[in-house]
Design a protein around this motif. Structure first.
Motif, PDB file in Angstrom:
ATOM      1  N   ALA A   4       0.839  -1.198   0.000  1.00 41.01           N
ATOM      2  CA  ALA A   4       0.000   0.000   0.000  1.00 41.01           C
ATOM      3  C   ALA A   4       0.873   1.247   0.000  1.00 41.01           C
ATOM      4  O   ALA A   4       0.598   2.230  -0.695  1.00 41.01           O
ATOM      5  CB  ALA A   4      -0.929   0.001   1.208  1.00 41.01           C
ATOM      6  N   GLY A  82      -6.930  -0.697  -2.913  1.00 46.56           N
ATOM      7  CA  GLY A  82      -5.862   0.222  -2.551  1.00 46.56           C
ATOM      8  C   GLY A  82      -6.307   1.272  -1.558  1.00 46.56           C
ATOM      9  O   GLY A  82      -7.447   1.256  -1.051  1.00 46.56           O
ATOM     10  N   HIS A 125      -3.749  -2.822   2.817  1.00 42.34           N
ATOM     11  CA  HIS A 125      -3.710  -2.090   1.552  1.00 42.34           C
ATOM     12  C   HIS A 125      -4.256  -0.675   1.683  1.00 42.34           C
ATOM     13  O   HIS A 125      -4.471   0.009   0.674  1.00 42.34           O
ATOM     14  CB  HIS A 125      -4.499  -2.868   0.484  1.00 42.34           C
ATOM     15  CG  HIS A 125      -3.822  -4.122   0.034  1.00 42.34           C
ATOM     16  ND1 HIS A 125      -3.861  -5.293   0.764  1.00 42.34           N
ATOM     17  CD2 HIS A 125      -3.051  -4.383  -1.050  1.00 42.34           C
ATOM     18  CE1 HIS A 125      -3.164  -6.225   0.129  1.00 42.34           C
ATOM     19  NE2 HIS A 125      -2.663  -5.703  -0.962  1.00 42.34           N
TER      20      HIS A 125
END
Length: 246
Positions: A4, A82, A125
């Motif tokens: 991430a 994400g 993430h």
């Protein structure tokens, strides 16, 4: 967390930032359906009418937490999700299916461990996980709808509390929603038709108190949108019914 961080660093360098997305991990009650299954619909499809954010509906029929992970669907979300995204996690129907032990069934301790795995993945993430208790079946008893999956509902709540993860108690919300409509009135939310109704996806008719018609999917999506608003997450600020949608 490293992945991430790398993605965020790359975005800062390029000056680009993708629009936050809503990912859905779940079963047939949430999934998208092709036109040849009309009027069957999933709440994940209807949720698009409530947000301008792209909805990545990864829900698929017949999956439990275990089979969703075993078949690589979990990994595909992990590869795509994400920072700033939201992950909605709704399982339980198939985890509780003891008729398909080898294919679907997930004991409560494993269900708990699997939910934690979804939560950890989202947070690693930079995404925000939300646990959703399994939506109710339509089943009346003395004018009331009993709990469909009590052990799995309680386990999901337990995980949410222990991990401090936002929870939408869809099981309770949908039970009250169906009860308010009544035994007869709630039939339109589910799949009930005769051959004379000429439903494209069900030429022989259907009696299904688990899966939703478009009206049912719309109703459940409204419950989820309301639940998301109460989480206080960034996604809550985007939620607004699009009048022209559907």
């Amino acid at each position: 967390m490293k992945q991430a961080g790398s993605l965020l660093a790359a975005l800062l360098l390029t000056g680009a930032a993708p629009a936050p997305r809503i990912f859905i991990a779940g079963d047939s009650t949430a999934q998208d359906y092709k036109a040849d299954k009309a009027p069957q619909s999933g709440w994940g499809t209807a949720l698009r009418c409530w947000t301008p954010q792209p909805v990545e509906n990864r829900a698929i029929g017949g999956r439990s937490t275990r089979s969703f992970i075993e078949q690589g669907r979990f990994d595909r979300i992990a590869a795509d999700i994400g920072p700033g995204d939201t992950l909605l996690i709704q399982f339980g129907h198939n985890d509780a299916d003891t008729k398909k032990m080898a294919e679907r069934f997930t004991p409560i301790p494993d269900y708990i461990a699997n939910l934690r795995r979804f939560i950890d993945m989202a947070r690693e993430h930079g995404a925000s996980p939300v646990i959703i208790t399994p939506v109710t079946r339509r089943s009346f008893r003395d004018g009331h709808v009993p709990r469909s999956f009590p052990l799995y509902e309680d386990a999901a709540k337990q995980v949410a509390e222990q991990t401090r993860t936002p929870l939408i108690d869809l099981a309770a919300l949908s039970r009250r929603w169906v009860e308010r409509a009544g035994d007869a009135g709630s039939r339109r939310f589910y799949l009930h038709a005769t051959p004379a109704d000429n439903w494209p996806g069900f030429p022989k008719g259907v009696d299904d108190d688990v899966h939703f018609s478009k009206a049912g999917a719309d109703g459940v999506a409204a419950l989820i949108a309301g639940g998301l608003r109460r989480t206080g997450l960034p996604v809550a600020k985007t939620l607004r019914r699009t009048p022209s949608c559907g």
